[in-house]
Design a protein around this motif. Structure first.
Motif, PDB file in Angstrom:
ATOM      1  N   UNK A 120       7.160 -15.407  58.459  1.00  0.00           N
ATOM      2  CA  UNK A 120       6.598 -14.600  59.529  1.00  0.00           C
ATOM      3  C   UNK A 120       7.634 -14.362  60.621  1.00  0.00           C
ATOM      4  N   UNK A 121       7.371 -13.341  61.433  1.00  0.00           N
ATOM      5  CA  UNK A 121       8.204 -13.079  62.619  1.00  0.00           C
ATOM      6  C   UNK A 121       7.306 -13.214  63.838  1.00  0.00           C
ATOM      7  N   UNK A 122       7.674 -14.101  64.762  1.00  0.00           N
ATOM      8  CA  UNK A 122       6.888 -14.342  65.966  1.00  0.00           C
ATOM      9  C   UNK A 122       7.392 -13.445  67.093  1.00  0.00           C
ATOM     10  N   UNK A 123       6.482 -12.670  67.681  1.00  0.00           N
ATOM     11  CA  UNK A 123       6.816 -11.780  68.794  1.00  0.00           C
ATOM     12  C   UNK A 123       6.302 -12.368  70.111  1.00  0.00           C
ATOM     13  N   UNK A 124       6.742 -11.837  71.265  1.00  0.00           N
ATOM     14  CA  UNK A 124       6.356 -12.452  72.552  1.00  0.00           C
ATOM     15  C   UNK A 124       4.885 -12.337  72.914  1.00  0.00           C
ATOM     16  N   UNK A 125       4.129 -11.396  72.340  1.00  0.00           N
ATOM     17  CA  UNK A 125       2.714 -11.201  72.704  1.00  0.00           C
ATOM     18  C   UNK A 125       1.976 -10.673  71.480  1.00  0.00           C
ATOM     19  N   UNK A 126       0.637 -10.601  71.619  1.00  0.00           N
ATOM     20  CA  UNK A 126      -0.156 -10.147  70.481  1.00  0.00           C
ATOM     21  C   UNK A 126       0.159  -8.685  70.169  1.00  0.00           C
ATOM     22  N   UNK A 144       4.089 -11.143  62.912  1.00  0.00           N
ATOM     23  CA  UNK A 144       4.199 -10.170  61.840  1.00  0.00           C
ATOM     24  C   UNK A 144       4.213 -10.937  60.528  1.00  0.00           C
ATOM     25  N   UNK A 145       3.333 -10.555  59.605  1.00  0.00           N
ATOM     26  CA  UNK A 145       3.267 -11.249  58.325  1.00  0.00           C
ATOM     27  C   UNK A 145       3.669 -10.293  57.203  1.00  0.00           C
ATOM     28  N   UNK A 146       4.437 -10.828  56.233  1.00  0.00           N
ATOM     29  CA  UNK A 146       4.920 -10.043  55.102  1.00  0.00           C
ATOM     30  C   UNK A 146       4.248 -10.563  53.837  1.00  0.00           C
ATOM     31  N   UNK A 196      14.345  -4.320  59.326  1.00  0.00           N
ATOM     32  CA  UNK A 196      13.707  -5.059  58.233  1.00  0.00           C
ATOM     33  C   UNK A 196      14.708  -5.611  57.239  1.00  0.00           C
ATOM     34  N   UNK A 197      15.930  -5.101  57.274  1.00  0.00           N
ATOM     35  CA  UNK A 197      16.930  -5.660  56.368  1.00  0.00           C
ATOM     36  C   UNK A 197      17.409  -7.026  56.854  1.00  0.00           C
ATOM     37  N   UNK A 198      17.315  -7.255  58.161  1.00  0.00           N
ATOM     38  CA  UNK A 198      17.712  -8.538  58.733  1.00  0.00           C
ATOM     39  C   UNK A 198      16.529  -9.332  59.275  1.00  0.00           C
ATOM     40  N   UNK A 199      15.358  -8.676  59.348  1.00  0.00           N
ATOM     41  CA  UNK A 199      14.171  -9.304  59.963  1.00  0.00           C
ATOM     42  C   UNK A 199      14.481  -9.799  61.374  1.00  0.00           C
ATOM     43  N   UNK A 200      15.112  -8.920  62.160  1.00  0.00           N
ATOM     44  CA  UNK A 200      15.488  -9.259  63.528  1.00  0.00           C
ATOM     45  C   UNK A 200      15.086  -8.131  64.473  1.00  0.00           C
ATOM     46  N   UNK A 201      14.810  -8.495  65.731  1.00  0.00           N
ATOM     47  CA  UNK A 201      14.539  -7.515  66.784  1.00  0.00           C
ATOM     48  C   UNK A 201      15.876  -6.976  67.276  1.00  0.00           C
ATOM     49  N   UNK A 231       0.323  -6.786  61.433  1.00  0.00           N
ATOM     50  CA  UNK A 231       0.484  -7.294  62.800  1.00  0.00           C
ATOM     51  C   UNK A 231      -0.804  -7.937  63.276  1.00  0.00           C
ATOM     52  N   UNK A 232      -0.696  -9.087  63.945  1.00  0.00           N
ATOM     53  CA  UNK A 232      -1.873  -9.913  64.208  1.00  0.00           C
ATOM     54  C   UNK A 232      -2.002 -10.305  65.683  1.00  0.00           C
TER      55      UNK A 232
END
Length: 592
Positions: A471-477, A458-460, A504-509, A452-453
């Motif tokens: 990558x998965x982009x989230x709303x904030x750091x 989120x980087x895999x 993580x199986x779907x890479x979705x929130x 997490x950055x």
């Protein structure tokens, strides 16, 4: 330089012209005043002459008469009139002489003042000239220094290029060696599988020839199990007794060797095989169903560090808690004995501790620090075993990859490094492009790393290949991440004061946890899953610990801290929860 000299020369010439003009104007006034004085002297002489003539005429008038007297009177009147005019003119000249004298005094004062100003300006000009000369010398020195730096930079760039080429060639060699190692491991596994098949075949032949009764009983039991599995609709809960279900695909977990007594072969008593297989037939109980209560009672409270506490983690095998703080120490606390003094104090760091973590056996503890390094201690003797240095920024998180051989660290220098603890060397560097605040590994082999950055991503990372997953982009750091024990779900605490739940199986929130009073305390605030992944806990800036269930409902808020809570950790063997914060205090919560 040639464009600056005429400016000050012209300025000096203009000032000299003004000075000459001022002094020349005063000289003309003095000359005019002198002329006026001469005219006044001349008029005085004429006045005296006229006075003498006037006396003569009066004398003549007093002695004579007639027409001469009348003419004399007229002449006297004319002379008196002329005398009066001369006196008025003389008065006027005296007045003008006084004004000119005052003007001369004023001009002299102005000239003195101008002389002082010129002297001051000359002094300033001299100072500016000396400053200008010093600045020119400094410019020349800086130019020479810049040339030297350019040459040095060129040399360093050439060296960096050469090192980069050497590094690339070494990486190619490393990948070749890794591929060769992988091929050798695959061949070894195939050979082991063949050996196991041969050994099983020999054991079957041995049983068939030497112990026919045991072989018949075993065959009959397998037949009964197969018949029961066919008859039961929900057959996936029963064990068919195949080697893959009993011990894996390679056949190494259960090995039969000739010998033994009392009907036992290879250390396995086939008469008691039902007792060994019994647990496999029982349903796998979910620990969440066993205990769903929430730790609400303060079991233990103590001052963990001399100042702010940053990290906390439970040991996986005993009731032992590790804490790390700004006093550069990692401390181990024996919760089972309710000890107010630490069981061990692990030193070696030269800056504050950011995170702590145990290996799966609880033998080693891994800590990261603000001094750009990570360290490994042994729990039993509290000795420092390894020091991992190579990052150029503070190290925020570290996890074991292939226990206890490899470690991965994440740093504020925007890189992830993989370390081999056998050679105590960095064997791979992942360039993330953003500061890493936390990371997890997906399994004991650490084949996939999730980080997490600061840039909200989120980087895999798959260490078996050079490619990086999406990558998965989230709303904030992102401040922290934690994975459920089954490896299916991930929670991410982010700076918009929410915690996101990802599949993580779907890479979705798939969910979000928040509350109107919940505020993350810092950029490295840590949230945590409980053992079975049914509850999420995180500390807040208001000194409370918030606990949600996975459905998103807030179940409890735990009090006890008087300042912001930085990190929490669930006990893997019970329903206890540990928390630390800015107030130096560590609190252990248990069920009431």
């Amino acid at each position: 330089m040639s464009t600056e000299e005429p400016i000050w020369r012209q300025c000096i010439a203009n000032r000299l012209r003004d000075r000459n003009r001022n002094e020349t104007r005063g000289k003309e006034i003095i000359l005019q005043n002198n002329r006026l004085i001469d005219q006044a002297s001349q008029l005085k002489a004429e006045n005296l002459k006229i006075s003498v003539e006037n006396e003569q005429l009066r004398t003549a008038l007093s002695t004579g008469g007639g027409k001469d007297a009348t003419g004399a009177q007229l002449a006297i009147a004319a002379l008196e009139k002329k005398l009066l005019a001369q006196q008025e003119e003389l008065t006027d000249l005296h007045k003008r002489k006084g004004e000119n004298s005052q003007m001369i005094v004023d001009l002299n004062l102005s000239v003195e003042k101008q002389k002082k100003q010129i002297a001051e300006k000359d002094l300033i000009i001299n100072e500016q000239r000396s400053a200008n000369n010093s600045l020119r010398a400094e410019v020349e020195m800086l130019k020479s220094s810049l040339d030297q730096l350019k040459k040095l930079n060129t040399t360093l760039l050439d060296e960096h290029t050469a090192l980069q080429l050497a590094f690339s060639s070494l990486e190619e060699k490393l990948r070749g060696v890794q591929d060769e190692n992988r091929c050798l491991l695959e061949r070894l596994m195939r050979y082991k599988s063949k050996d196991a098949d041969k050994l099983n075949e020999e054991n079957e032949n041995f049983l068939r020839k030497r112990l026919p009764s045991i072989f018949r009983k075993r065959s009959d039991k397998l037949k009964r199990d197969l018949e029961d599995a066919v008859r039961e609709p929900n057959s996936q809960h029963r064990n068919s007794g195949s080697p893959s279900q009993l011990g894996g695909d390679d056949g190494d977990n259960i090995s039969l060797t000739a010998g033994g007594n009392n009907g036992a072969v290879g250390g396995i008593d086939y008469y008691n095989l039902d007792e060994m297989l019994g647990p496999l037939h029982e349903p796998n109980l979910n620990p969440c169903l066993v205990s769903s209560s929430i730790p609400t009672t303060i079991y233990m409270k103590f001052e963990a560090h001399d100042n702010e506490s940053h990290a906390v983690r439970w040991s996986p095998v005993e009731r032992l808690v590790a804490t790390g703080g700004g006093d550069r120490k990692v401390k181990l606390w024996d919760v089972g004995k309710v000890a107010q003094e630490p069981r061990a104090v692990l030193g070696g760091s030269s800056a504050g501790i950011n995170s702590v973590d145990f290996d799966s056996t609880g033998t080693y503890i891994l800590g990261t620090s603000n001094d750009y390094g990570a360290r490994v201690w042994t729990v039993a003797d509290s000795r420092l075993r390894h020091t991992l240095t190579g990052h150029s920024g503070k190290v925020m998180a570290a996890k074991y990859l292939h226990e206890p051989v490899k470690v991965v660290t994440g740093s504020h220098d925007r890189t992830l490094k993989i370390w081999d603890l056998r050679s105590i060397a960095c064997i791979e560097t992942k360039f993330a492009g953003s500061s890493c605040n936390d990371l997890v590994t997906t399994d004991s082999l650490g084949s996939t790393i999730i980080s997490g950055h600061y840039d909200k991503k989120l980087r895999f990372w798959d260490i078996r290949t050079e490619k990086q997953a999406d990558d998965i982009l989230l709303p904030a750091k992102i401040t922290s991440i934690d994975m459920s024990k089954d490896g299916y779900y991930l929670i991410c605490s982010i700076r918009d004061d929410t915690i996101k739940l990802l599949d993580l199986r779907k890479n979705q929130i798939i969910g979000s946890f928040s509350h109107e009073n919940f505020k993350l305390s810092c950029d490295w605030a840590r949230a945590s899953f409980n053992t079975c992944g049914s509850k999420v806990a995180c500390g807040s800036a208001d000194g409370l610990v918030y606990i949600w269930n996975v459905m998103g409902e807030l179940e409890a808020t735990l009090k006890g801290h008087t300042s912001a809570v930085n990190a929490v950790s669930w006990c893997p063997n019970s329903n206890a929860l540990a928390s630390v914060g800015k107030g130096k205090r560590c609190i252990i919560y248990t069920e009431s």
